[in-house]
Structure formats: structure tokens, C-alpha cells
Design a protein around this motif. Sequence first.
Motif, PDB file in Angstrom:
ATOM      1  N   SER A 126       0.904  -1.109   0.029  1.00  9.70           N
ATOM      2  CA  SER A 126      -0.035   0.119  -0.036  1.00  9.70           C
ATOM      3  C   SER A 126       1.009   1.277   0.103  1.00  9.70           C
ATOM      4  N   LEU A 127       0.283   2.300  -0.409  1.00  9.16           N
ATOM      5  CA  LEU A 127       0.775   3.682  -0.246  1.00  9.16           C
ATOM      6  C   LEU A 127       1.315   4.241   1.180  1.00  9.16           C
ATOM      7  N   GLY A 159       5.350  -1.995  -3.583  1.00  7.58           N
ATOM      8  CA  GLY A 159       4.350  -1.615  -4.278  1.00  7.58           C
ATOM      9  C   GLY A 159       4.408  -0.820  -5.408  1.00  7.58           C
ATOM     10  N   GLY A 160       5.580  -0.226  -5.439  1.00  9.19           N
ATOM     11  CA  GLY A 160       5.778   0.711  -6.781  1.00  9.19           C
ATOM     12  C   GLY A 160       5.669   1.979  -6.698  1.00  9.19           C
ATOM     13  N   GLY A 199      13.245  -3.603   0.564  1.00 13.43           N
ATOM     14  CA  GLY A 199      13.243  -5.130   0.610  1.00 13.43           C
ATOM     15  C   GLY A 199      14.716  -5.761   0.284  1.00 13.43           C
ATOM     16  N   ILE A 200      14.780  -7.161   0.232  1.00 11.96           N
ATOM     17  CA  ILE A 200      16.028  -7.926   0.196  1.00 11.96           C
ATOM     18  C   ILE A 200      15.984  -8.710  -0.876  1.00 11.96           C
ATOM     19  N   TYR A 201      17.034  -8.610  -1.974  1.00 11.88           N
ATOM     20  CA  TYR A 201      16.760  -9.474  -3.056  1.00 11.88           C
ATOM     21  C   TYR A 201      18.163 -10.226  -3.230  1.00 11.88           C
ATOM     22  N   VAL A 202      18.588 -10.620  -2.355  1.00 10.38           N
ATOM     23  CA  VAL A 202      19.930 -11.573  -2.306  1.00 10.38           C
ATOM     24  C   VAL A 202      19.560 -12.894  -2.964  1.00 10.38           C
ATOM     25  N   PRO A 207       9.126  -7.709  -6.698  1.00 11.16           N
ATOM     26  CA  PRO A 207       7.806  -7.684  -6.910  1.00 11.16           C
ATOM     27  C   PRO A 207       7.686  -6.870  -8.535  1.00 11.16           C
ATOM     28  N   GLN A 208       6.933  -7.242  -9.454  1.00  6.50           N
ATOM     29  CA  GLN A 208       7.131  -6.571 -10.896  1.00  6.50           C
ATOM     30  C   GLN A 208       6.568  -5.061 -10.676  1.00  6.50           C
ATOM     31  N   ALA A 209       5.806  -4.796  -9.689  1.00  4.13           N
ATOM     32  CA  ALA A 209       5.566  -3.205  -9.531  1.00  4.13           C
ATOM     33  C   ALA A 209       6.697  -2.710  -9.309  1.00  4.13           C
ATOM     34  N   LEU A 210       7.664  -3.094  -8.221  1.00 11.27           N
ATOM     35  CA  LEU A 210       8.867  -2.421  -7.895  1.00 11.27           C
ATOM     36  C   LEU A 210       9.860  -2.110  -9.108  1.00 11.27           C
TER      37      LEU A 210
END
Length: 263
Positions: A126-127, A159-160, A199-202, A207-210
Motif C-alpha cells: 500500500s501507499l 508496491g511501486g 526489500g532484500i533481493y539476495v 515484485p513486478q510493481a517495484l
Amino acid sequence: MPLPVSRRSVLRGAVLLGTAGALAPPLFGGTAASAAAPGPPLSTGTAPSAGTALSTDTAPTTGSTPTTGNASVTGRAGLGRVDQPVIANCATWGARPPSSPVSVVGSRPNKIIVHHTAFPNSTDYSLAHAYANSREIQDLHMDGNGWLDSGQHFTNSRGGHLTEGRHGSLYALLHGQTMVQGAHCVGQNSQAIGIENDGIYVDVQPPQALWDSLVVFCAFTCQQYGIPASQIYGHKDFASTQCPGLLHDRLPELRTAVAARLG
């Protein structure tokens, strides 16, 4: 398997390793007015306070007033190929004022540096969560790291949703001629725009929105500052860190997507 760090363990710089020291002389003073909430709901930048003395480097256009929508202070955003994305300014998400004057570099940045926060991957897209996350990052950087404000220039939520990080960053972006000095990457704080992705992306993809929001943000920033798409990097290109995780592996994809939007 690498695990996300707790938010409190970020206090000493697991997020946005950089330095709050060695800042350039301040161009404009504290921006307490910018922290008033609620603020404008759309992308607006905060101009230097009236009557504040400017340095002899470079100053925003005299008498300019930032606008909402797809037109920047100098009209750059409305004339380019990439529309201005919605970026919530510091007032909108309830930022605290900086603890000391924010510095402005009187030249354009030459690159973008992509980060991840290393915070746990929230399922709240969410915003409201994006705004709360921006406040928590600012608290960590100011109260834990002792920095004058958020270290990064901008933040991208899972959430982008895009938010302004350090005060004055959005105003500078809309002008396209100067940048606020950050504290997101040692040796690059006066020449690179830092975009923090929550987030952590190791070992997982964002997410696609990001991702979609990151592409649009980088394209708009490249357009505003005349940065080639090839000059988009990850934090680990300049420091011994895992940041930004798998986003770093996708930098070629990101550069290609940004170049396509720029035309």
C-alpha cells in the motif's frame, strides 16, 4: 541462506552505506516547512526558503516555483519523452526536517546507483506502507547513523510507490541542473542519484510493481539530467556489499529498458 536483517540492525549502515561527513557548503538552509503534513499529494519539489543566501556555484532558477503534474520548474519534464512519475515529496509522507542544512551540488549527477534496503520483504504494497517505510528509513539514518536526513535521494516501495528521500532531491530533479548531496555510497554522494528499493533481493526477485517503477524512475531521471542509460549502476560496483542483490544481475536489463523509453 542469507536472511533479511532486522530494521534495528540497520542502524549502523547495513542500508545505504555512505557518509554524512565531508558535505559541501550548504546551498540552502533547513527545510522545516517541507516537513509539514499533510502535503501536496503529487510530485512537487521544495524550493529554498525565500531570502536564503545561495552559494556562487549554481542556484535554482531565480523566482521559480515548483509545480505539480507533468511540468517541472523549468518545463523539462513536460518536454521530454518520459512523463514525470508521481513522486511523493517529503511533506507528503511526513518527513522530519533535516537536523542541519542540506547541501546542493552545483552540477548535474553523472550516474544512478541502485540500492536495496535489506529490510524484510513486506507483503503490504500500500501507499500508506510506502510512506511509513520512508519515515522509518529516515529515523534510522538520522537517529542511528547520525546523518542529517535520509541518505538516499529517492525510495521505491515494493508496491511501486516512489517517495522523495533527502529533502530537496525532488526539487533538484525537476530542475534538472543540480543535485542534493546524499549519503548513500561513499565516493559517489556528490555525483550519483541514489534510489533505494525496499526489500532484500539476495535470493529472490523484486515484485513486478517495484521493477516497473524503477524503470520509469530511472528513465525520467536520465532524461532530466542527461544521464546515459549505460550509467546505471549498483551499490556493489563501488563498495564491498551485497546491495542491491539480484537487482545487480538485472542491471543490463534495466539499462536496456531505460534506453528504450528514452528513445
